[in-house]
Design a protein around this motif. Sequence first.
Motif, PDB file in Angstrom:
ATOM      1  N   ILE A   1      -8.426  -5.904  10.328  1.00 44.42           N
ATOM      2  CA  ILE A   1      -7.589  -6.806  11.286  1.00 44.42           C
ATOM      3  C   ILE A   1      -6.396  -6.021  11.541  1.00 44.42           C
ATOM      4  O   ILE A   1      -5.636  -6.340  12.211  1.00 44.42           O
ATOM      5  N   SER A   2      -6.115  -4.976  10.842  1.00 45.02           N
ATOM      6  CA  SER A   2      -4.751  -4.028  11.070  1.00 45.02           C
ATOM      7  C   SER A   2      -3.633  -5.067  11.133  1.00 45.02           C
ATOM      8  O   SER A   2      -3.248  -5.729  10.470  1.00 45.02           O
ATOM      9  N   PRO A  28      -6.741  -0.450  -2.528  1.00 45.28           N
ATOM     10  CA  PRO A  28      -5.917   0.682  -2.448  1.00 45.28           C
ATOM     11  C   PRO A  28      -4.734   0.742  -3.488  1.00 45.28           C
ATOM     12  O   PRO A  28      -4.137  -0.550  -3.855  1.00 45.28           O
ATOM     13  N   ALA A  29      -4.034   1.620  -3.642  1.00 48.25           N
ATOM     14  CA  ALA A  29      -2.919   1.695  -4.159  1.00 48.25           C
ATOM     15  C   ALA A  29      -1.569   0.779  -3.468  1.00 48.25           C
ATOM     16  O   ALA A  29      -0.946   0.272  -4.190  1.00 48.25           O
ATOM     17  N   PHE A  30      -1.720   1.390  -2.179  1.00 47.52           N
ATOM     18  CA  PHE A  30      -0.429   0.764  -1.309  1.00 47.52           C
ATOM     19  C   PHE A  30      -1.305  -0.549  -0.553  1.00 47.52           C
ATOM     20  O   PHE A  30      -2.026  -0.307   0.267  1.00 47.52           O
ATOM     21  N   GLU A  31      -0.931  -1.625  -0.733  1.00 49.56           N
ATOM     22  CA  GLU A  31      -1.094  -2.964  -0.134  1.00 49.56           C
ATOM     23  C   GLU A  31      -0.381  -2.947   1.222  1.00 49.56           C
ATOM     24  O   GLU A  31       0.614  -3.547   0.885  1.00 49.56           O
ATOM     25  N   GLY A  32      -0.944  -2.685   2.231  1.00 45.71           N
ATOM     26  CA  GLY A  32      -0.206  -2.513   3.430  1.00 45.71           C
ATOM     27  C   GLY A  32       0.297  -3.948   3.785  1.00 45.71           C
ATOM     28  O   GLY A  32      -0.782  -4.498   4.625  1.00 45.71           O
ATOM     29  N   GLY A  33       1.450  -4.307   3.844  1.00 40.45           N
ATOM     30  CA  GLY A  33       1.693  -5.704   4.455  1.00 40.45           C
ATOM     31  C   GLY A  33       1.826  -5.684   5.973  1.00 40.45           C
ATOM     32  O   GLY A  33       1.954  -6.828   6.619  1.00 40.45           O
ATOM     33  N   GLY A  34       1.569  -4.514   6.569  1.00 36.63           N
ATOM     34  CA  GLY A  34       1.543  -4.516   7.901  1.00 36.63           C
ATOM     35  C   GLY A  34       0.246  -4.336   8.749  1.00 36.63           C
ATOM     36  O   GLY A  34       0.029  -4.697   9.827  1.00 36.63           O
ATOM     37  N   ASP A  35      -0.634  -3.785   7.798  1.00 34.04           N
ATOM     38  CA  ASP A  35      -1.924  -3.476   8.674  1.00 34.04           C
ATOM     39  C   ASP A  35      -3.195  -3.288   7.614  1.00 34.04           C
ATOM     40  O   ASP A  35      -4.181  -2.919   7.990  1.00 34.04           O
ATOM     41  N   GLY A  36      -2.943  -3.906   6.307  1.00 37.63           N
ATOM     42  CA  GLY A  36      -4.110  -3.460   5.260  1.00 37.63           C
ATOM     43  C   GLY A  36      -5.400  -4.274   5.194  1.00 37.63           C
ATOM     44  O   GLY A  36      -6.220  -3.849   4.690  1.00 37.63           O
ATOM     45  N   LEU A  37      -5.260  -5.403   5.936  1.00 32.74           N
ATOM     46  CA  LEU A  37      -6.386  -6.603   5.260  1.00 32.74           C
ATOM     47  C   LEU A  37      -7.642  -6.633   6.237  1.00 32.74           C
ATOM     48  O   LEU A  37      -7.701  -6.012   7.236  1.00 32.74           O
ATOM     49  N   VAL A  38      -8.544  -7.067   5.720  1.00 33.67           N
ATOM     50  CA  VAL A  38      -9.728  -7.284   6.242  1.00 33.67           C
ATOM     51  C   VAL A  38     -10.210  -8.905   6.577  1.00 33.67           C
ATOM     52  O   VAL A  38      -9.446  -9.476   5.426  1.00 33.67           O
ATOM     53  N   SER A  39     -11.008  -9.340   7.451  1.00 30.75           N
ATOM     54  CA  SER A  39     -10.915 -10.759   7.389  1.00 30.75           C
ATOM     55  C   SER A  39     -12.198 -11.122   8.440  1.00 30.75           C
ATOM     56  O   SER A  39     -12.753 -10.225   8.877  1.00 30.75           O
ATOM     57  N   THR A  40     -12.497 -12.328   8.460  1.00 29.70           N
ATOM     58  CA  THR A  40     -13.381 -12.759   9.167  1.00 29.70           C
ATOM     59  C   THR A  40     -13.068 -13.907  10.331  1.00 29.70           C
ATOM     60  O   THR A  40     -11.950 -14.417  10.264  1.00 29.70           O
TER      61      THR A  40
END
Length: 392
Positions: free
Chosen positions: A56-57, A254-266
């Motif tokens: 979901i970036s 990931p080592a870097f949990e990107g608060g701007g674009d890192g998640l996946v979802s449904t």
Amino acid sequence: MTVDEIDKRLGAHVAADELPGLAWLVAAGDDVTTGAIGHLDTARDTPVRTDTIFRISSMTKPLTAVAASILIDDGVLDPAEPVDRLLPELADLRVLANPAAEVTDTVAANRPITVDDLLTFRLGWGMDFADFSPKPLDAAWSDLDLGWGPPTPARMLPPDTWLRQLGTLPLQYQPGERWLYHVGAPILGMLVARAAGTPLSEFLADRVLRPLGMTDTGFSVPPDKLARFGPHYADIDGTRTVFDPADGQWSTPPAFEGGGDGLVSTLADYHRFARMLRDGGELDGTRIMSEQAVTTMTTNHLTPEQLSRGGPSPDGSAGWGFGVGVQLRDLPAGPRAGAYGWDGGLGSTWSNDGPVTAILLTNQAWSSAGPSPVFATFEQILGELARGSDPI
């Protein structure tokens, strides 16, 4: 408007091979309808389903803003507080003499970056939607391997190293002066982690995801769910190419949990998140954040001058709250004033417009020219539904 009609209008774009597949959700109050069209994996002819897991970036940004808002509710963070108490790497920053200056041509910052600056993207770093011309700072950013462009979680520097490298660069503008996109979100994620004393993923899981029942949302996809997760595509020189395979960058934490674009979802997970905001911070009797925090998050914070110099929307019709775009005036065939939400450059969008919540998730990244035409079609459908001219 029938479900079949929505499927037909969106499916026309898949049939035209503009993108491999998509899943959509439209909810009018408690009346929820969903659909899935096209292929998850073109090589295997696997269909997209309504429970498919998508990257979901930038639709990650609202969740990071909620995490910070919870800490503000808890009294752990103060919007007016300088961030350098918890992020000393960002103390005593310099500012470019002008945005196009060499990185050595700087002046002192007028004041420190605050928590509010991160939430409202006015910290002084970020993408300038009004001017994409290359500048010396861009080269310095690249030389330090700070990442710029589509999310690449497995290739990012470790977060502490990333922040330390970032702190060696000057700001583009004085803190509080301009709205600039994205960079505030990953820094905000690090601030949340340090303030909470736990990784961002754990804080989100404990305070947002598990309480809301968002069981398929995270910074990676576990092995037992990879069958619902497919490759992601991008057009490169007119050819559809695999941007990330199913067992690629999101298949391990990931080592870097990107608060701007890192998640996946449904669809279902993000709908629960959207409902929580729509219902004032509470869902099914579980309170996630205060009603005042939701109001603050979904209210525009940009001044007219800042909007005129460049904001979330080229035509100035949208402002910015905490991690979300906020519609400032009605659009003829789109959202109404007061609607809020955000998009993801890997091909997704979400909005709350009065009683109507809408989510579109796809498996193809936007091109450099912007979103594919299916998103304009989806916006037109939502405009019709939100105005009640053609209820679902």
